[in-house]
Structures are given as structure tokens and as C-alpha cells.
Design a protein around this motif. Structure first.
Motif, PDB file in Angstrom:
ATOM      1  N   UNK A  90       0.826  -1.204   0.000  1.00 29.69           N
ATOM      2  CA  UNK A  90       0.000   0.000   0.000  1.00 29.69           C
ATOM      3  C   UNK A  90       0.863   1.258   0.000  1.00 29.69           C
ATOM      4  N   UNK A  91       2.015   1.188   0.658  1.00 29.70           N
ATOM      5  CA  UNK A  91       2.919   2.337   0.694  1.00 29.70           C
ATOM      6  C   UNK A  91       3.505   2.611  -0.686  1.00 29.70           C
ATOM      7  N   UNK A  92       3.926   1.565  -1.375  1.00 26.67           N
ATOM      8  CA  UNK A  92       4.509   1.759  -2.705  1.00 26.67           C
ATOM      9  C   UNK A  92       3.454   2.224  -3.705  1.00 26.67           C
ATOM     10  N   UNK A  93       2.203   1.766  -3.537  1.00 26.91           N
ATOM     11  CA  UNK A  93       1.131   2.202  -4.432  1.00 26.91           C
ATOM     12  C   UNK A  93       0.875   3.699  -4.305  1.00 26.91           C
ATOM     13  N   UNK A  94       0.776   4.172  -3.071  1.00 25.48           N
ATOM     14  CA  UNK A  94       0.502   5.595  -2.871  1.00 25.48           C
ATOM     15  C   UNK A  94       1.700   6.446  -3.289  1.00 25.48           C
ATOM     16  N   UNK A  95       2.895   5.915  -3.124  1.00 34.11           N
ATOM     17  CA  UNK A  95       4.075   6.642  -3.592  1.00 34.11           C
ATOM     18  C   UNK A  95       4.062   6.756  -5.116  1.00 34.11           C
ATOM     19  N   UNK A  96       3.763   5.668  -5.805  1.00 31.96           N
ATOM     20  CA  UNK A  96       3.670   5.701  -7.267  1.00 31.96           C
ATOM     21  C   UNK A  96       2.628   6.724  -7.722  1.00 31.96           C
ATOM     22  N   UNK A  97       1.485   6.737  -7.030  1.00 28.18           N
ATOM     23  CA  UNK A  97       0.412   7.653  -7.394  1.00 28.18           C
ATOM     24  C   UNK A  97       0.826   9.107  -7.180  1.00 28.18           C
ATOM     25  N   UNK A  98       1.439   9.385  -6.034  1.00 24.16           N
ATOM     26  CA  UNK A  98       1.874  10.753  -5.751  1.00 24.16           C
ATOM     27  C   UNK A  98       2.906  11.219  -6.771  1.00 24.16           C
ATOM     28  N   UNK A  99       3.832  10.339  -7.124  1.00 20.95           N
ATOM     29  CA  UNK A  99       4.876  10.687  -8.093  1.00 20.95           C
ATOM     30  C   UNK A  99       4.283  10.989  -9.461  1.00 20.95           C
TER      31      UNK A  99
END
Length: 399
Positions: A16-25
Motif C-alpha cells: 500500500x505504501x509503494x502504491x501511494x508513492x507511485x500515485x503521488x509521483x
């Protein structure tokens, strides 16, 4: 400005952390993005380096909310309330500069509080749901879970109805939201969680360049890699493998979580070939490459609302999968559609023992074909590009 309320975020090594990071980027390429997070705390027992500085195009604001990495119902409820309260306060203080609020927060309280605040201020919101609550509570507190669930269901339904857009991560979740929460099918979208397939492809390329012949007497490795939590069913796998006493085979339990030490104590009591490994960040492909078969146990009823992120990593590693899950779950349906392994009912030691003994003797070509089937299915359905782009479009639609 897009405000993202994210319950988990890097450096936490959870999907979930990597997903939200990808989205923010991705969003930050064209918009001003501000990410609101608690202090890193997941998974329980993981050591976080003090040096976590990154050069990102978005701004991250770490809120002083309470965190509870260990599985504890009251602690998790307070964690959810605390994060919801801090995010809501931030939104109220900055409402004039906010265009849309993306919510991937702890259920039920944080999600409800943030969606309610955005709604009251006339702000559009996108609620991204990773697990269905309160239904999941019945697996954690069986004695009173059903009663608590009925009391809390209206709270969850209300928070979803207040959102402008709801994002579900599985077919079962989307169907349930429509039938039990009264959410219009036009308001809900299906976006699968994704894996960054490039890291698996790059590791496989490196492996091919330094290929070493496999040892003829190599120990057959069953592996579980993921969070070792209360609903994961790792304790069941440890007991079953230990009692099966399969010659020339070992079980590797890789990862961290609140149940790790308990599982280790169970294994120590048998004295079997069971190993516990840490998984350094970025080393999932390398670790899973050492497995012959990946194991995916889930407690009865706990895997109905989503596809566990570990399954996607298993598939991208081209490994066959033995899943002990509910037969009508999205996980079971995925494995059957992909033809990448075997599906057994949860916590059935006789069936798992029989299957493990059978799998050890299967031809390598059969195992490789199962692995390839899973990989091809994952690239088609669970790739980063496909699902991240879909989520970005949903948020843009609400700007």
C-alpha cells in the motif's frame, strides 16, 4: 492542489505504501501534490533507518498522529481516530487551496472522518479501499465480530456515500459495496493493486547473465513471503509442514509481522527444517527466486475482499502458488484463471500435506509452466502501468 491522506507510505516496505508513492509521483508531474502520512510504523518489528530523505516532486507532511503497528483492536481504533483527526484538521486549515482529497486511510474512523470533513467543506474526495471493514473484524474477534460489524456497517456505508468516487481493489469488494452499502455502480471503479514488474524483470535478466547450473540434490523449498500477521495463517503452514516431515524439503518464512515470534516458537517445538528470513528492502525478487513453490495461506473468511499483494509478487517471480483460501475468493479465482497453481480450503492440514508431498515430485517443466502462466496473467492484469494510469484518470476526472 491534490491532498493525499495515506495511512502507509515509504520507507514502509508494504505494498500500500509503494502504491501511494507511485500515485503521488505520477500526479506530481502535472499537479501540486501534498501527502499527509503518520510516522512510519509498518510492519511490526521492522527497523526504520533515520535517513529516509528523498528528492520528490511532491511535498510530504508527517503528522504527529498515534501509531499502533502491533495487532491490537483498541490500539488500531485509536490509531485510526488519531490519523483521521489530524488529517481533518489539516484539511480544514487549508481548504481554500485544496481541489480534491484522495483518501487511502485506516478503516473505519479515519476514512469516515476525512470523507466527512471533505464533504462538509464542499471538496471532492476519492476513497481508495484496500480492505472491507467491518466485515474483516469477524475474523479477528470471532465471538463478537458479527455484532460489532452490524453496528459499524452504517458508519462505513455513510463514509463511502459521502465520497465523490470510490475505488475498489477486487471484483468481490465492488460487488459487496454495491449490494450492502447502497453505492451506485456509476460511483465505484475497480482498480487492481499493482506490482512494479520491472524490478522482477531486471532481476531475472541479471540471473540469466550469471546462470549457475542447479544442484541435482537441491533441497526443495516451500516459501511464504509477506506480512506475518494474525489473519495470514502462517502458523497453520508451519505446523502442517513440520508434521508432514517431507524428505529433502524445507519451509522458508520470509518477512516481519506481529506473529513472527509465535510462529518461530511453534517451529522450534518441532525441530524441523523451517527457516525464518528477513527480507531487505528491494530484495523480494532475489529472495523469492530461491523458492520452488510459494505458499499463500489466509484464515477462513479473511481473503474475500481483496487479492493479497503478496500473490502479485509471487506471480511476477514466475513461481507456482499453493493457496489455502476461501474457494469463492478473488485469490482463488485469480489462480484458477491464471492456471498458476493449486487452491485448497483454508486450514485443512490433510489436504495441504498431501499436496505438498505431490508437488515435490512434479517434473520441473510442469512447475516452470505454472510459473510462466502466472507471470503472463499478472502482466496483463496487475501491471503498474495499466492500473496506475487508470487511478490517475479517476482523480483527474474529479479535479
Amino acid at each position: 492542489m491534490i491532498v493525499m491522506a495515506c495511512a502507509t507510505f515509504p520507507p514502509e516496505p508494504v505494498v500500500a505504501a509503494s502504491l501511494t508513492y507511485d500515485l503521488a509521483t505520477e500526479l506530481a508531474r502535472n499537479y501540486q501534490v501534498r501527502v499527509l502520512t503518520p510516522r512510519p510504523s509498518r510492519p511490526y518489528g521492522f527497523s526504520f533507518s533515520s535517513d529516509t530523505a528523498r528528492r520528490d516532486q511532491f511535498e510530504q507532511v508527517i503528522l504527529p498522529s498515534y501509531t499502533c503497528p502491533k495487532s491490537c483492536l483498541l490500539g488500531r481504533m485509536w490509531e485510526s481516530y488519531s490519523f483521521g483527526r489530524h488529517v481533518s484538521r489539516y484539511i480544514r486549515d487549508n481548504s481554500t487551496s485544496i481541489d480534491v482529497v484522495y483518501i487511502c486511510a485506516w478503516p473505519l474512523l479515519a476514512q469516515y472522518m476525512i470523507a466527512k470533513t471533505a464533504n462538509r467543506l464542499g471538496l471532492k474526495s476519492v476513497v481508495h479501499v484496500e480492505d472491507i471493514y467491518p466485515e474483516s473484524l469477524s475474523n479477528k474477534i470471532p465471538a463478537v465480530g458479527a455484532i460489532v460489524g452490524r453496528l459499524l456497517m452504517p458508519l462505513d456505508a455513510f463514509s463511502l456515500r459521502m465520497a465523490t468516487q470510490v475505488v475498489a481493489v477486487s471484483d468481490n469488494m465492488m460487488t459487496r459495496f454495491i449490494s450492502t452499502r447502497g453505492i451506485s455502480s456509476n460511483k465505484i471503479a475497480l482498480v487492481y493493486n499493482w506490482q512494479e514488474e520491472d524490478v522482477f524483470l531486471e532481476y531475472r535478466k541479471e540471473l540469466a547473465e550469471h546462470q549457475v547450473e542447479e544442484e541435482p540434490d537441491k533441497v526443495f523449498t516451500f516459501m511464504y513471503l509477506g506480512n506475518i500477521g494474525p489473519v495470514a495463517g502462517v502458523d497453520f503452514v508451519v505446523r502442517t509442514f513440520a508434521e508432514a516431515r517431507i524428505p529433502n524439503a524445507r519451509l522458508v518464512v520470509a518477512g516481519a509481522g506481529s506473529m513472527r515470534e509465535q510462529c518461530r516458537k511453534i517451529a522450534d517445538g518441532y525441530g524441523s527444517c523451517i527457516e525464518f528470513w528477513d527480507v531487505p528492502q528491494g530484495k523480494v525478487p532475489e529472495t523469492q527466486a530461491q523458492a520452488d513453490v510459494m505458499l499463500l495461506p489466509v484464515k477462513c473468511g479473511a481473503g474475500m475482499s481483496s487479492i493479497p499483494s503478496k500473490l502479485l509478487a509471487y506471480l511476477f517471480s514466475r513461481k507456482p502458488v499453493i493457496a489455502c483460501v476461501d474457494q469463492d475468493s478473488d485469490t482463488a479465482q485469480t489462480i484458477r484463471k491464471a492456471d498458476c497453481g493449486w487452491v485448497l480450503p483454508p486450514e485443512n492440514p490433510d489436504e495441504l500435506t498431501k499436496l505438498m508431498k505431490t508437488v515435490v515430485g512434479l517434473p520441473q517443466q510442469t512447475m516452470k509452466q505454472y510459473g510462466l502462466n502466472g507471470f503472463m496473467y499478472a502482466r496483463k492484469h496487475f501491471s503498474r502501468q495499466r492500473n496506475l494510469n487508470k487511478l490517475v484518470r479517476l482523480i483527474r476526472k474529479n479535479l
